[in-house]
Scaffold this motif. Structure first.
Motif, mmCIF file in Angstrom:
data_model
loop_
_atom_site.group_PDB
_atom_site.id
_atom_site.type_symbol
_atom_site.label_atom_id
_atom_site.label_comp_id
_atom_site.label_asym_id
_atom_site.label_seq_id
_atom_site.Cartn_x
_atom_site.Cartn_y
_atom_site.Cartn_z
ATOM 1 N N CYS A 1 0.813 -1.218 0.000
ATOM 2 C CA CYS A 1 0.000 0.000 0.000
ATOM 3 C C CYS A 1 0.848 1.270 0.000
ATOM 4 O O CYS A 1 0.342 2.371 0.235
ATOM 5 C CB CYS A 1 -1.020 0.016 1.137
ATOM 6 S SG CYS A 1 -2.306 -1.205 0.891
ATOM 7 N N PRO B 1 -1.651 -4.916 4.404
ATOM 8 C CA PRO B 1 -1.786 -4.362 5.744
ATOM 9 C C PRO B 1 -3.184 -4.659 6.287
ATOM 10 O O PRO B 1 -4.120 -4.822 5.503
ATOM 11 C CB PRO B 1 -1.635 -2.847 5.530
ATOM 12 C CG PRO B 1 -1.354 -2.626 4.105
ATOM 13 C CD PRO B 1 -1.556 -3.882 3.361
ATOM 14 N N LEU C 1 -6.821 -4.086 7.528
ATOM 15 C CA LEU C 1 -7.766 -3.077 7.066
ATOM 16 C C LEU C 1 -8.108 -2.103 8.205
ATOM 17 O O LEU C 1 -8.127 -2.484 9.380
ATOM 18 C CB LEU C 1 -9.058 -3.744 6.548
ATOM 19 C CG LEU C 1 -9.056 -4.166 5.076
ATOM 20 C CD1 LEU C 1 -7.902 -5.089 4.753
ATOM 21 C CD2 LEU C 1 -10.376 -4.810 4.688
ATOM 22 N N THR D 1 -7.083 0.819 3.673
ATOM 23 C CA THR D 1 -5.888 0.658 4.511
ATOM 24 C C THR D 1 -5.233 2.014 4.816
ATOM 25 O O THR D 1 -5.547 2.644 5.809
ATOM 26 C CB THR D 1 -4.866 -0.278 3.818
ATOM 27 O OG1 THR D 1 -4.614 0.214 2.491
ATOM 28 C CG2 THR D 1 -5.377 -1.703 3.750
ATOM 29 N N GLY E 1 -1.795 0.885 8.457
ATOM 30 C CA GLY E 1 -2.254 1.273 7.119
ATOM 31 C C GLY E 1 -1.366 0.830 5.982
ATOM 32 O O GLY E 1 -1.790 0.820 4.834
ATOM 33 N N SER E 2 -0.107 0.481 6.264
ATOM 34 C CA SER E 2 0.766 0.002 5.186
ATOM 35 C C SER E 2 1.801 -0.948 5.768
ATOM 36 O O SER E 2 1.995 -0.997 6.979
ATOM 37 C CB SER E 2 1.464 1.182 4.504
ATOM 38 O OG SER E 2 2.301 1.844 5.427
#
Lengths: 416, 471
Positions: B98, B142, B144, B413, B427-428
């Motif tokens: 992401c 990652p 969610l 994400t 988030g990543s």
């Protein structure tokens, strides 16, 4: 003017005489206790109880034992004791200390809490006890000798609990008149309030859910902490809340779900006090954390487990919570209805027999801070005893009589 | 937006009900039973998770559990799983980080609950003592992030006596790893923004939290994490109070924010030495400090062109707050240009489409934003309006209406993580971030795929090989 003063003095003297007379009258009635019902006064001052099995919470568990009682107190306890003088001798099969119920509403008349406002710590259960209530007689029949009368958690600071004996004359029955302060860390105070109804109704107020409960506790304690008063409440409220904060008065938090129990401890940490948890249904879910934070719990859910797997507020009940609490070495006691049955179940699901009996006698006395008076059969403690026809934890055993402060209240006269 | 999408909600309820009663489906005793072995205390049995189960049947479950747990004890995996912060090496067919391009044939190293390294398997040497997981045919992505959820704890959502309630907070009612969060994990969701409802104009302070097991202190990312404001619709007052319409409601919100702004300014001036006297502490307004310092955002229940306009004008332009548009549905996409000027993220949902009467056409709301060049774009479920585990499906439907798939993966994400201001944690898949990793059989946006395993803070919290497929 002079005349008025004279009249007052006369009235004063007359009143005094009245009190004196009624006192004499009262003691007359008490002395003839046998005549007015179940009460039975032993013939002489001293009573010796010979038990085939003594469960003392202080060394003896099921061994033969003897207890000498005088002036309402336990004087000597031993396997075989020798006391001179005229004696009433009672032979019993099993003898245990009177049961202590840390969480009851026995005798509370005219509503179990004050609902006109959310902050009424000055509401005193002691002032609303009906000493002649049949509840007390039934408790005595069940071997319960001391109870803490706790107001319901219908409002956030709903009042003060008191500790009383279940029988005796009213003055002597008081153990602690205005005691622990109740704090509702649960959804109980929300049930009646409405957010959207006639705005002139008294129930159009916070809290309508738990967020409001937490806020009312935080905001009022914060006001007190920063030297203010509780708006709209009695000045006495302020004083009582101050006592909670400076540790002069023990608070008890009525909390059942795991998150409410945690919140109660969190509030304690935020404002520097240590509430004792009452209810505690789901304490097993956070038992490690609870132990680390020195939590104490008066566990009442076992009274319900017999019939349902869900408690008040939909809590998930478990049988062996007392076993888990003992294992974790968390201070706790059993409380609520049917205490003897609760102890029997607790024994079946994780406590030793000794621990099970302690959980309804010595442990509640410890938690209430009255173990100097009740909870075990020891010299200089109150003569609160229960005599059984067999092992107290056996459902086949009957209660022969219950003794409170040396006085016998029997429901089985043939055995006396 | 609890009330609006009635039809959608009704469908979901039916679906949920169906799942309860399918043997071996969600919430069934047998699925729960296995879970119990690895996490629960003895006797924390299934009764709370399977309300219909009688005690007797639980007793039988217990008996079989004892046998089963003995089996498990002999497996080497369990020993490692009990280690608080294990060191892991996860090998997968493809890593969707992401951030940047996907990695074909990738490895993720995890230690102390954080991601230690991400790269091509051939470039990463696994040090000694790392437990290795091999998913050669699967994707890693990652965990969610849900931008709008109500399933973090008890149902105490709305305290509606007053119109603005900045005194309320919701972390006292959190139930970590509750039933709905367990399902959420099976849908790959590892972080949620748990917020009060939209029954009042200012519902209170929400919590940013993980969905996994643990103590409250373990699972909370930020508390207060966000402020909840609702600008129209649900909080309308019908009882003769101010706020029966939008004008009144915005007046009420503004008055509250102005009071709070003054309070925060007084304290800022005092802290900076511009004033001598310490201002009196007001517990009711304390949490406004991080809000006005732009350390946490306000998530706004706002939708419809006009309402979003007032969100931009009052909350952003006038109050200078970090704003998240947390429904943004109906025709509000027509405001995209204005939203972009202000750099405001949009988290669309639970309603995903809008019937455009002018053109007689159904429009996907997310796609309309995306077509207007919105990048800080994601979807939400408003769980339980849409079940929490179906966050991926919100994204899938948005793709069905024309959103780009790669953007959709980011939209569940890193974009919500940025919007909620926790992208330094989640988030990543990047070095130093929390090891919240989801292993899927393919792109999560494709409903044919499913989640195989989930790690939160470097611990395996869901594994279909042990737990079966919960969802």
């Amino acid at each position: 003017m002079r005349k008025t003063v004279f009249h007052s003095i006369t009235a004063f003297i007359l009143t005094g005489l009245g009190i004196l007379c009624s006192g004499i009258l009262c003691s007359g009635i008490l002395c003839s206790g046998i005549a007015i019902g179940q009460e039975k006064e032993p013939a002489s001052d001293g009573v010796l109880i010979r038990a085939k099995h003594l469960y003392s919470n202080n060394g003896a568990y099921g061994e033969k034992g003897e207890v000498y009682i005088s002036a309402g107190k336990i004087k000597i306890v031993g396997p075989s004791i020798d006391v001179p003088g005229p004696l009433t001798i009672l032979e019993v099969d099993s003898l245990m200390p009177g049961i202590v119920d840390a969480y009851s509403s026995l005798g509370l008349s005219g509503g179990t809490s004050e609902v006109s406002r959310e902050i009424t710590p000055e509401f005193d259960t002691y002032s609303a006890i009906d000493w002649s209530s049949r509840d007390f007689a039934e408790a005595v029949d069940g071997g319960v000798t001391t109870v803490q009368v706790v107001p319901a958690a219908e409002s956030v600071f709903s009042g003060l609990a008191c500790i009383v004996k279940t029988a005796g004359n009213s003055g002597d029955r008081t153990v602690a008149a205005s005691g622990n302060a109740v704090l509702a860390v649960c959804s109980d105070p929300t049930s009646r309030n409405r957010a959207r109804s006639r705005p002139d109704g008294i129930y159009m107020r916070q809290p309508t859910n738990r967020m409001g409960v937490i806020w009312i506790i935080r905001s009022s304690l914060n006001r007190i902490r920063s030297g203010g008063t509780v708006a709209g409440a009695d000045p006495m409220s302020t004083e009582l809340l101050k006592e909670i904060l400076n540790g002069k008065r023990q608070s008890l938090a009525i909390s059942r779900t795991d998150f409410d129990i945690r919140s109660a401890l969190d509030l304690g940490d935020e404002f520097g006090f240590k509430p004792i948890i009452y209810g505690g249904d789901e304490v097993y879910r956070i038992i490690e954390e609870f132990k680390k934070r020195d939590g104490k719990v008066v566990y009442t859910a076992l009274a319900r487990s017999a019939t349902t797997s869900r408690g008040t507020e939909g809590t998930a009940l478990r049988w062996n919570v007392p076993g888990k609490l003992i294992e974790a070495n968390v201070p706790f006691c059993l409380a609520g209805e049917s205490l003897l049955d609760q102890a029997r179940f607790a024994h079946r699901f994780g406590l030793t027999a000794q621990e099970a009996l302690a959980a309804i006698t010595a442990r509640p006395a410890d938690i209430l801070g009255i173990s100097n008076r009740v909870g075990s059969i020891e010299a200089e403690k109150d003569a609160d005893l229960v005599a059984f026809s067999g092992d107290p934890l056996q459902p086949t055993s009957r209660i022969n009589w219950t003794m409170i402060s040396g006085k016998i209240y029997g429901n089985d006269k043939s055995k006396q | 937006m609890i009330t609006a999408p009635v039809a959608q909600a009704a469908t979901m309820i039916l679906k949920r009900a169906a799942k309860w009663f399918v043997p071996g489906g969600r919430g069934s005793c047998r699925t729960q039973a296995k879970r119990f072995i690895s996490f629960a205390l003895p006797f924390e049995s299934q009764a709370d998770r399977c309300p219909s189960a009688a005690r007797l049947s639980n007793a039988w479950v217990h008996c079989s559990l004892v046998a089963f747990s003995l089996l498990l004890l002999t497996s080497p995996q369990l020993a490692v799983a009990e280690d608080a912060k294990p060191k892991l090496a996860i090998h997968v067919g493809k890593v969707l980080t992401c951030v940047g391009e996907p990695i074909i044939g990738g490895t993720i190293l995890v230690s102390e609950g954080k991601i230690e390294a991400v790269g091509k398997t051939k470039d990463i040497k696994v040090p000694e003592g790392y437990q290795e997981f091999h998913h050669p045919d699967a994707f890693a992505m990652p965990g969610l992030v849900e931008a709008h959820a109500h399933v973090g704890g008890s149902g105490d959502l709305n305290e509606m006596v007053y119109q603005t309630n900045p005194e309320l907070r919701n972390w006292d009612q959190i139930i970590p790893h509750n039933d709905q969060l367990k399902n959420a994990i099976a849908g790959g969701i590892t972080t949620i923004c748990f917020i009060p409802g939209s029954g009042t104009n200012m519902g209170g302070w929400g919590t940013l939290m993980k969905t996994g097991p643990g103590k409250l202190s373990d699972i909370i990312i930020k508390a207060p994490g966000v402020l909840k404001i609702a600008q129209a619709g649900n909080p309308e007052r019908q009882d003769g109070e101010l706020g029966s319409g939008r004008g009144g409601m915005n007046y009420v919100i503004r008055q509250q924010l102005i009071e709070a702004q003054l309070y925060v300014r007084q304290w800022d001036d005092f802290k900076a030495g511009r004033t001598k006297a310490e201002p009196p502490m007001n517990l009711r307004l304390e949490y406004f400090k991080p809000l006005f310092h732009r350390e946490i955002p306000v998530v706004v229940h706002t939708q419809i062109y006009q309402v979003v306009q007032s969100t931009l004008r009052i909350l952003h332009d006038e109050m200078n707050l970090k704003v998240v548009i947390d429904h943004g549905t109906f025709d509000s996409y027509k405001l995209t240009e204005e939203i972009l000027k202000r750099d405001i993220p949009i988290m669309v949902g639970p309603r995903g489409f809008y019937f455009d009467r002018d053109h007689g056409q159904m429009r996907g709301i997310v796609a309309e934003y995306a077509n207007r060049n919105a990048k800080a774009l994601g979807v939400n479920t408003d769980s339980p309006v849409v079940p929490q585990e179906e966050l991926f499906f919100q994204a899938a439907m948005a793709v069905r209406y024309g959103w780009n798939e790669e953007a959709a993966v980011r939209g569940v994400t890193i974009e919500p993580a940025k919007a909620l201001m926790i992208d330094h944690r989640v988030g990543s898949l990047e070095k130093g971030k929390d090891a919240d990793i989801v292993i899927t059989t393919g792109s999560i946006i494709d409903p044919r795929n499913h989640v195989k395993q989930v790690f939160i803070d470097g611990k395996s919290v869901y594994d279909t090989q042990i737990d079966r497929r919960r969802f």
